[in-house]
Design a protein around this motif. Structure first.
Motif, mmCIF file in Angstrom:
data_model
loop_
_atom_site.group_PDB
_atom_site.id
_atom_site.type_symbol
_atom_site.label_atom_id
_atom_site.label_comp_id
_atom_site.label_asym_id
_atom_site.label_seq_id
_atom_site.Cartn_x
_atom_site.Cartn_y
_atom_site.Cartn_z
ATOM 1 N N PHE A 93 8.364 23.985 5.168
ATOM 2 C CA PHE A 93 9.686 23.840 5.780
ATOM 3 C C PHE A 93 10.293 22.549 5.262
ATOM 4 N N PHE A 94 11.395 22.665 4.508
ATOM 5 C CA PHE A 94 11.956 21.525 3.785
ATOM 6 C C PHE A 94 13.490 21.595 3.837
ATOM 7 N N PRO A 95 14.085 21.291 5.008
ATOM 8 C CA PRO A 95 15.543 21.431 5.153
ATOM 9 C C PRO A 95 16.311 20.175 4.778
ATOM 10 N N SER A 96 15.997 19.577 3.643
ATOM 11 C CA SER A 96 16.579 18.303 3.225
ATOM 12 C C SER A 96 18.102 18.375 3.162
ATOM 13 N N ILE A 97 18.738 17.257 3.514
ATOM 14 C CA ILE A 97 20.196 17.198 3.477
ATOM 15 C C ILE A 97 20.709 17.153 2.041
ATOM 16 N N TYR A 98 19.945 16.513 1.146
ATOM 17 C CA TYR A 98 20.350 16.448 -0.264
ATOM 18 C C TYR A 98 19.131 16.140 -1.115
ATOM 19 N N GLU A 99 18.993 16.854 -2.234
ATOM 20 C CA GLU A 99 17.933 16.598 -3.205
ATOM 21 C C GLU A 99 18.513 16.603 -4.611
ATOM 22 N N GLY A 100 18.060 15.650 -5.428
ATOM 23 C CA GLY A 100 18.405 15.704 -6.839
ATOM 24 C C GLY A 100 17.645 16.814 -7.534
ATOM 25 N N LEU A 101 16.388 17.030 -7.100
ATOM 26 C CA LEU A 101 15.578 18.118 -7.639
ATOM 27 C C LEU A 101 14.864 18.868 -6.523
ATOM 28 N N GLY A 102 13.985 18.182 -5.780
ATOM 29 C CA GLY A 102 13.230 18.853 -4.733
ATOM 30 C C GLY A 102 11.837 19.234 -5.198
ATOM 31 N N LEU A 103 11.069 18.243 -5.676
ATOM 32 C CA LEU A 103 9.713 18.509 -6.172
ATOM 33 C C LEU A 103 8.836 19.262 -5.173
ATOM 34 N N PRO A 104 8.881 18.956 -3.860
ATOM 35 C CA PRO A 104 8.029 19.703 -2.934
ATOM 36 C C PRO A 104 8.245 21.211 -2.983
ATOM 37 N N ILE A 105 9.484 21.631 -3.213
ATOM 38 C CA ILE A 105 9.763 23.070 -3.301
ATOM 39 C C ILE A 105 9.059 23.662 -4.510
ATOM 40 N N LEU A 106 9.179 23.007 -5.651
ATOM 41 C CA LEU A 106 8.530 23.496 -6.867
ATOM 42 C C LEU A 106 7.007 23.483 -6.725
ATOM 43 N N GLU A 107 6.471 22.422 -6.131
ATOM 44 C CA GLU A 107 5.022 22.313 -5.973
ATOM 45 C C GLU A 107 4.476 23.413 -5.080
ATOM 46 N N ALA A 108 5.173 23.698 -3.982
ATOM 47 C CA ALA A 108 4.719 24.752 -3.077
ATOM 48 C C ALA A 108 4.779 26.117 -3.754
ATOM 49 N N GLN A 109 5.892 26.411 -4.419
ATOM 50 C CA GLN A 109 6.042 27.712 -5.069
ATOM 51 C C GLN A 109 5.037 27.893 -6.201
ATOM 52 N N ALA A 110 4.621 26.795 -6.842
ATOM 53 C CA ALA A 110 3.583 26.881 -7.868
ATOM 54 C C ALA A 110 2.253 27.327 -7.272
ATOM 55 N N GLN A 111 2.073 27.102 -5.973
ATOM 56 C CA GLN A 111 0.870 27.555 -5.276
ATOM 57 C C GLN A 111 1.097 28.896 -4.570
ATOM 58 N N GLY A 112 2.242 29.512 -4.816
ATOM 59 C CA GLY A 112 2.525 30.811 -4.210
ATOM 60 C C GLY A 112 3.010 30.741 -2.782
ATOM 61 N N ILE A 113 3.418 29.545 -2.343
ATOM 62 C CA ILE A 113 3.826 29.356 -0.948
ATOM 63 C C ILE A 113 5.343 29.427 -0.843
ATOM 64 N N PRO A 114 5.880 30.315 -0.015
ATOM 65 C CA PRO A 114 7.335 30.375 0.162
ATOM 66 C C PRO A 114 7.847 29.118 0.852
ATOM 67 N N VAL A 115 9.123 28.831 0.652
ATOM 68 C CA VAL A 115 9.736 27.620 1.188
ATOM 69 C C VAL A 115 10.991 27.976 1.961
ATOM 70 N N ILE A 116 11.071 27.481 3.183
ATOM 71 C CA ILE A 116 12.315 27.530 3.944
ATOM 72 C C ILE A 116 13.027 26.213 3.667
#
Length: 394
Positions: free
Chosen positions: A308-331
């Protein structure tokens, strides 16, 4: 491909200052050296360059910390223990390294002696005159957060004084525009924001490179033992911790939640204490890992059902990429780069849509929300990144 000599210009203390910047620098270092290029690290000093020794540079860029045995997996705090009224010590989880790199006195490091030169952070160019003038190959743009905050275009739950940092960014970006042949933005969103500040005339100089290499192996992508919601770097007003708390409260009224919190606080600890008390009152299990190693973070990700990563603003958002690389969906939020890189667009919402986030959380834990996960999600992300994470040299 012709092998080149490359000058990579970094902050003197880049390794310990900002994990996101460090990962971007390490990513490009590995990409360039793996292609046979010779890369020299240097830092600006009194209008000249001080070089880092090859041994120190290799040590900082190595992955040895990642391949070391998993150490101290115990959380810093768990539900049932007294809620801390001050930051826990790091003795239980801290396994990361710090480097006191030896930088040579400025001597004979000159731009003209290298085929290519890379500016890895705009704020290095402040104050004016600290960076040697001359033609550079490229400069990196991570985000426009300070600039957006300074003009009031980015709404935060509390006032953050970003004027000084915005001024440093502005000096650096002016230096890029004047001296660099190319400006590398780490997402389409960042490129768009940069253009909004500096004009469409610069668009031919702008390129996108999403610097990402998933850490760890992905052998457990199809794990059936995923049981908790992961909150990564949430103790930060920009990461929208207020929305996290409100959304979890609403979701917990409809489904049982187990929560794992990862990351250090970037706000007063009284607010951390209040946050932990609030989510503790609505969840059956909470663990907080304040400063885990990369390997421990990877291990925690492999057992998460959703990030769960409802950030107000990200230049990239590494946590989203890292989670999806492990097959984990991201809200995630649907703004800035979050909506751009989230491979489950139905799991995005406005950063302030607490009911929308809660509904998606409940849907995932009750198995009623259609999602991409496991190897299917990872494959989709790999396809997305295939042409977006290559830094081409002239």
């Amino acid at each position: 491909m012709k092998q080149k000599t490359i000058l990579m210009i970094v902050e003197r203390n880049f390794y310990s200052t900002h994990i996101g910047v460090r990962r971007v620098i390490r990513y490009h270092w590995h990409q360039l050296t793996s292609q046979g290029h010779s890369v020299t690290l240097a830092t600006p000093q009194h209008g000249r360059f001080a070089a880092c020794s090859k041994n120190d540079a290799t040590a900082m860029m190595s992955d040895i910390e990642h391949s070391s045995p998993l150490m101290h997996p115990a959380p810093d705090w768990v539900k049932g223990d007294p809620v801390p009224n001050e930051a826990p010590t790091q003795s239980s989880t801290e396994t990361g390294k710090s480097y006191d790199c030896a930088w040579d006195d400025p001597k004979d490091i000159r731009l003209e002696d290298f085929d290519e030169s890379i500016l890895t952070a705009p704020w290095m160019c402040s104050p004016s005159g600290s960076m040697p003038e001359g033609p550079y190959t490229m400069g990196f743009v991570y985000d426009m957060v300070p600039n957006l905050l300074a003009i009031g275009a980015l709404r935060m739950p509390r006032f953050l004084n970003a004027y000084h940092f915005a001024h440093e960014h502005s000096i650096g970006y002016d230096f890029y525009i004047k001296n660099a042949r190319r400006i590398i933005c780490i997402s389409e969103s960042t490129k768009s924001d940069f253009i909004s500040f500096y004009g469409k005339d610069l668009e031919p100089k702008l390129e996108i490179c999403i610097p990402f290499k998933d850490f760890g192996n992905t052998n457990s992508i199809e794990s059936n033992n995923r049981e908790y919601i992961l909150l990564l770097n949430v103790l930060d007003h920009r990461k929208n911790f207020i929305a996290v708390s409100e959304s979890l409260k609403r979701a917990a009224s409809q489904t049982d939640l187990k929560i794992v919190v990862v990351g250090r606080e970037r706000m007063p600890f009284t607010e951390v204490t209040r946050f932990l008390k609030e989510i503790s009152s609505i969840s059956s299990s909470i663990e907080w890992y304040r400063s885990p190693s990369d390997q421990l973070l990877e291990s925690l990700m492999k057992k998460a059902k959703v990030l769960f990563f409802p950030s107000i603003y990200e230049g990239l958002g590494l946590p989203i990429l890292e989670a999806q690389a492990q097959g984990i969906p991201v809200i995630s939020s649907n703004n800035s780069s979050c909506g751009e890189i989230n491979q489950n667009p139905t799991l995005t919402a406005d950063p302030y849509d607490h009911d929308g986030f809660a509904s998606k959380i409940v849907g995932i834990f009750n198995n009623t929300q259609p999602i991409l996960e496991g190897s299917t999600l990872t494959k989709k992300q790999n396809n997305f990144l295939e042409h977006r994470n290559k830094l081409f040299l002239d």
